[in-house]
Design a protein around this motif. Structure first.
Motif, PDB file in Angstrom:
ATOM      1  N   LEU A  59       0.827  -1.203   0.000  1.00  0.00           N
ATOM      2  CA  LEU A  59       0.000   0.000   0.000  1.00  0.00           C
ATOM      3  C   LEU A  59       0.863   1.256   0.000  1.00  0.00           C
ATOM      4  N   ASP A  60       1.807   1.340   0.927  1.00  0.00           N
ATOM      5  CA  ASP A  60       2.594   2.561   1.106  1.00  0.00           C
ATOM      6  C   ASP A  60       3.589   2.827  -0.016  1.00  0.00           C
ATOM      7  N   ASP A  61       4.151   1.777  -0.598  1.00  0.00           N
ATOM      8  CA  ASP A  61       5.225   1.959  -1.579  1.00  0.00           C
ATOM      9  C   ASP A  61       4.790   1.850  -3.031  1.00  0.00           C
ATOM     10  N   THR A  62       3.709   1.127  -3.301  1.00  0.00           N
ATOM     11  CA  THR A  62       3.341   0.927  -4.707  1.00  0.00           C
ATOM     12  C   THR A  62       1.954   1.432  -5.076  1.00  0.00           C
ATOM     13  N   VAL A  63       1.156   1.819  -4.100  1.00  0.00           N
ATOM     14  CA  VAL A  63      -0.181   2.325  -4.408  1.00  0.00           C
ATOM     15  C   VAL A  63      -0.286   3.811  -4.063  1.00  0.00           C
ATOM     16  N   VAL A  64      -0.083   4.163  -2.811  1.00  0.00           N
ATOM     17  CA  VAL A  64      -0.296   5.540  -2.356  1.00  0.00           C
ATOM     18  C   VAL A  64       0.510   6.572  -3.155  1.00  0.00           C
ATOM     19  N   PRO A  65       1.791   6.324  -3.467  1.00  0.00           N
ATOM     20  CA  PRO A  65       2.538   7.353  -4.198  1.00  0.00           C
ATOM     21  C   PRO A  65       1.948   7.696  -5.572  1.00  0.00           C
ATOM     22  N   TYR A  66       1.155   6.827  -6.139  1.00  0.00           N
ATOM     23  CA  TYR A  66       0.617   7.037  -7.481  1.00  0.00           C
ATOM     24  C   TYR A  66      -0.841   7.482  -7.492  1.00  0.00           C
ATOM     25  N   LEU A  67      -1.457   7.528  -6.323  1.00  0.00           N
ATOM     26  CA  LEU A  67      -2.845   7.978  -6.268  1.00  0.00           C
ATOM     27  C   LEU A  67      -2.924   9.442  -6.687  1.00  0.00           C
ATOM     28  N   GLY A  68      -3.893   9.742  -7.530  1.00  0.00           N
ATOM     29  CA  GLY A  68      -4.095  11.113  -7.974  1.00  0.00           C
ATOM     30  C   GLY A  68      -3.216  11.534  -9.135  1.00  0.00           C
ATOM     31  N   THR A  69      -2.342  10.634  -9.585  1.00  0.00           N
ATOM     32  CA  THR A  69      -1.533  10.974 -10.752  1.00  0.00           C
ATOM     33  C   THR A  69      -2.343  10.718 -12.012  1.00  0.00           C
ATOM     34  N   THR A  70      -1.952  11.386 -13.082  1.00  0.00           N
ATOM     35  CA  THR A  70      -2.680  11.217 -14.334  1.00  0.00           C
ATOM     36  C   THR A  70      -2.150  10.012 -15.094  1.00  0.00           C
ATOM     37  N   GLY A  71      -2.965   9.532 -15.981  1.00  0.00           N
ATOM     38  CA  GLY A  71      -2.550   8.438 -16.839  1.00  0.00           C
ATOM     39  C   GLY A  71      -2.767   7.074 -16.232  1.00  0.00           C
ATOM     40  N   PRO A  72      -2.174   6.069 -16.883  1.00  0.00           N
ATOM     41  CA  PRO A  72      -2.382   4.683 -16.464  1.00  0.00           C
ATOM     42  C   PRO A  72      -1.911   4.388 -15.037  1.00  0.00           C
ATOM     43  N   SER A  73      -0.817   4.999 -14.607  1.00  0.00           N
ATOM     44  CA  SER A  73      -0.323   4.690 -13.262  1.00  0.00           C
ATOM     45  C   SER A  73      -1.305   5.155 -12.193  1.00  0.00           C
ATOM     46  N   GLY A  74      -1.920   6.302 -12.387  1.00  0.00           N
ATOM     47  CA  GLY A  74      -2.913   6.784 -11.431  1.00  0.00           C
ATOM     48  C   GLY A  74      -4.167   5.923 -11.416  1.00  0.00           C
ATOM     49  N   ARG A  75      -4.620   5.532 -12.615  1.00  0.00           N
ATOM     50  CA  ARG A  75      -5.805   4.657 -12.689  1.00  0.00           C
ATOM     51  C   ARG A  75      -5.500   3.301 -12.066  1.00  0.00           C
ATOM     52  N   ASN A  76      -4.315   2.775 -12.336  1.00  0.00           N
ATOM     53  CA  ASN A  76      -3.926   1.484 -11.780  1.00  0.00           C
ATOM     54  C   ASN A  76      -3.840   1.555 -10.248  1.00  0.00           C
ATOM     55  N   ALA A  77      -3.277   2.634  -9.735  1.00  0.00           N
ATOM     56  CA  ALA A  77      -3.165   2.790  -8.278  1.00  0.00           C
ATOM     57  C   ALA A  77      -4.548   2.838  -7.635  1.00  0.00           C
ATOM     58  N   GLU A  78      -5.477   3.565  -8.244  1.00  0.00           N
ATOM     59  CA  GLU A  78      -6.829   3.636  -7.685  1.00  0.00           C
ATOM     60  C   GLU A  78      -7.509   2.263  -7.728  1.00  0.00           C
ATOM     61  N   PHE A  79      -7.317   1.548  -8.820  1.00  0.00           N
ATOM     62  CA  PHE A  79      -7.888   0.205  -8.941  1.00  0.00           C
ATOM     63  C   PHE A  79      -7.293  -0.725  -7.882  1.00  0.00           C
ATOM     64  N   GLN A  80      -5.975  -0.677  -7.700  1.00  0.00           N
ATOM     65  CA  GLN A  80      -5.323  -1.504  -6.678  1.00  0.00           C
ATOM     66  C   GLN A  80      -5.834  -1.155  -5.289  1.00  0.00           C
ATOM     67  N   LEU A  81      -6.006   0.133  -5.020  1.00  0.00           N
ATOM     68  CA  LEU A  81      -6.520   0.547  -3.717  1.00  0.00           C
ATOM     69  C   LEU A  81      -7.910  -0.028  -3.484  1.00  0.00           C
ATOM     70  N   ARG A  82      -8.753   0.044  -4.485  1.00  0.00           N
ATOM     71  CA  ARG A  82     -10.113  -0.491  -4.333  1.00  0.00           C
ATOM     72  C   ARG A  82     -10.096  -2.010  -4.133  1.00  0.00           C
ATOM     73  N   LEU A  83      -9.164  -2.693  -4.793  1.00  0.00           N
ATOM     74  CA  LEU A  83      -9.027  -4.139  -4.568  1.00  0.00           C
ATOM     75  C   LEU A  83      -8.568  -4.431  -3.141  1.00  0.00           C
ATOM     76  N   LEU A  84      -7.621  -3.670  -2.649  1.00  0.00           N
ATOM     77  CA  LEU A  84      -7.142  -3.865  -1.274  1.00  0.00           C
ATOM     78  C   LEU A  84      -8.225  -3.535  -0.250  1.00  0.00           C
ATOM     79  N   ALA A  85      -9.107  -2.615  -0.597  1.00  0.00           N
ATOM     80  CA  ALA A  85     -10.182  -2.200   0.312  1.00  0.00           C
ATOM     81  C   ALA A  85     -11.382  -3.138   0.278  1.00  0.00           C
ATOM     82  N   ALA A  86     -11.523  -3.906  -0.796  1.00  0.00           N
ATOM     83  CA  ALA A  86     -12.726  -4.723  -0.996  1.00  0.00           C
ATOM     84  C   ALA A  86     -13.087  -5.630   0.184  1.00  0.00           C
ATOM     85  N   PRO A  87     -12.126  -6.293   0.857  1.00  0.00           N
ATOM     86  CA  PRO A  87     -12.522  -7.150   1.983  1.00  0.00           C
ATOM     87  C   PRO A  87     -13.156  -6.392   3.148  1.00  0.00           C
TER      88      PRO A  87
END
Length: 108
Positions: A59-87
Protein backbone atom coordinates in the motif's frame (compact mmCIF):
# COMPACT_ATOMS: atom_id res chain seq x y z
CA UNK A 1 -12.71 10.09 -1.35
CA UNK A 2 -9.57 8.28 -2.52
CA UNK A 3 -7.47 9.87 0.23
CA UNK A 4 -10.05 8.77 2.80
CA UNK A 5 -10.08 5.26 1.37
CA UNK A 6 -6.27 5.04 1.49
CA UNK A 7 -6.23 6.16 5.13
CA UNK A 8 -9.01 3.70 5.94
CA UNK A 9 -7.18 0.77 4.29
CA UNK A 10 -3.92 1.72 6.00
CA UNK A 11 -5.68 1.77 9.39
CA UNK A 12 -7.14 -1.70 8.76
CA UNK A 13 -3.70 -3.03 7.71
CA UNK A 14 -2.12 -1.57 10.86
CA UNK A 15 -4.85 -3.27 12.93
CA UNK A 16 -4.13 -6.57 11.14
CA UNK A 17 -0.42 -6.22 11.88
CA UNK A 18 -1.14 -5.57 15.57
CA UNK A 19 -3.45 -8.59 15.68
CA UNK A 20 -0.80 -10.75 13.99
CA UNK A 21 1.79 -9.69 16.57
CA UNK A 22 -0.61 -10.36 19.44
CA UNK A 23 -1.83 -13.71 18.14
CA UNK A 24 1.72 -14.75 17.32
CA UNK A 25 2.86 -13.99 20.85
CA UNK A 26 -0.01 -15.96 22.34
CA UNK A 27 0.54 -18.99 20.13
CA UNK A 28 4.32 -18.96 20.56
CA UNK A 29 4.11 -18.71 24.36
CA UNK A 30 1.33 -21.29 24.69
CA UNK A 31 1.62 -23.71 21.76
CA UNK A 32 0.34 -26.65 23.80
CA UNK A 33 -2.97 -24.81 24.32
CA UNK A 34 -3.46 -24.87 20.56
CA UNK A 35 -2.19 -28.37 19.97
CA UNK A 36 0.77 -27.32 17.86
CA UNK A 37 4.49 -27.87 18.11
CA UNK A 38 6.50 -24.83 19.28
CA UNK A 39 8.41 -24.73 15.99
CA UNK A 40 5.18 -24.72 13.98
CA UNK A 41 3.73 -22.01 16.20
CA UNK A 42 6.78 -19.82 15.69
CA UNK A 43 6.75 -20.39 11.92
CA UNK A 44 3.07 -19.49 11.68
CA UNK A 45 3.55 -16.38 13.80
CA UNK A 46 6.42 -15.19 11.60
CA UNK A 47 4.37 -15.84 8.46
CA UNK A 48 1.33 -13.94 9.78
CA UNK A 49 3.40 -10.92 10.76
CA UNK A 50 5.31 -10.95 7.46
CA UNK A 51 2.08 -11.11 5.46
CA UNK A 52 0.61 -8.16 7.38
CA UNK A 53 3.82 -6.18 6.93
CA UNK A 54 3.85 -6.96 3.20
CA UNK A 55 0.33 -5.55 2.76
CA UNK A 56 1.42 -2.30 4.41
CA UNK A 57 4.50 -2.05 2.19
CA UNK A 58 2.41 -2.77 -0.90
CA UNK A 59 0.00 0.00 0.00
CA UNK A 60 2.59 2.56 1.11
CA UNK A 61 5.23 1.96 -1.58
CA UNK A 62 3.34 0.93 -4.71
CA UNK A 63 -0.18 2.33 -4.41
CA UNK A 64 -0.30 5.54 -2.36
CA UNK A 65 2.54 7.35 -4.20
CA UNK A 66 0.62 7.04 -7.48
CA UNK A 67 -2.85 7.98 -6.27
CA UNK A 68 -4.09 11.11 -7.97
CA UNK A 69 -1.53 10.97 -10.75
CA UNK A 70 -2.68 11.22 -14.33
CA UNK A 71 -2.55 8.44 -16.84
CA UNK A 72 -2.38 4.68 -16.46
CA UNK A 73 -0.32 4.69 -13.26
CA UNK A 74 -2.91 6.78 -11.43
CA UNK A 75 -5.81 4.66 -12.69
CA UNK A 76 -3.93 1.48 -11.78
CA UNK A 77 -3.17 2.79 -8.28
CA UNK A 78 -6.83 3.64 -7.69
CA UNK A 79 -7.89 0.20 -8.94
CA UNK A 80 -5.32 -1.50 -6.68
CA UNK A 81 -6.52 0.55 -3.72
CA UNK A 82 -10.11 -0.49 -4.33
CA UNK A 83 -9.03 -4.14 -4.57
CA UNK A 84 -7.14 -3.86 -1.27
CA UNK A 85 -10.18 -2.20 0.31
CA UNK A 86 -12.73 -4.72 -1.00
CA UNK A 87 -12.52 -7.15 1.98
CA UNK A 88 -13.50 -4.27 4.28
CA UNK A 89 -16.50 -2.96 2.33
CA UNK A 90 -18.92 -3.99 5.10
CA UNK A 91 -16.83 -2.27 7.80
CA UNK A 92 -18.90 0.49 9.44
CA UNK A 93 -16.17 3.09 8.80
CA UNK A 94 -15.67 2.25 5.09
CA UNK A 95 -15.70 5.56 3.17
CA UNK A 96 -18.23 4.80 0.43
CA UNK A 97 -18.45 6.90 -2.72
CA UNK A 98 -21.42 9.22 -2.89
CA UNK A 99 -24.37 7.30 -4.25
CA UNK A 100 -22.76 3.87 -4.05
CA UNK A 101 -23.22 3.14 -0.37
CA UNK A 102 -26.74 1.87 -0.89
CA UNK A 103 -26.01 -0.39 -3.85
CA UNK A 104 -25.54 -4.05 -3.17
CA UNK A 105 -22.21 -5.45 -4.27
CA UNK A 106 -20.55 -2.07 -4.75
CA UNK A 107 -16.98 -2.03 -3.42
CA UNK A 108 -16.84 1.76 -3.55
Amino acid sequence: MIGDLAAFVRARFVEELEKAHFAGNVVVTQPESFGVEPEDAAKHARFSVAAAEARLVLLDDTVVPYLGTTGPSGRNAEFQLRLLAAPFVEHPEYPHDEGSAGRDGSPA
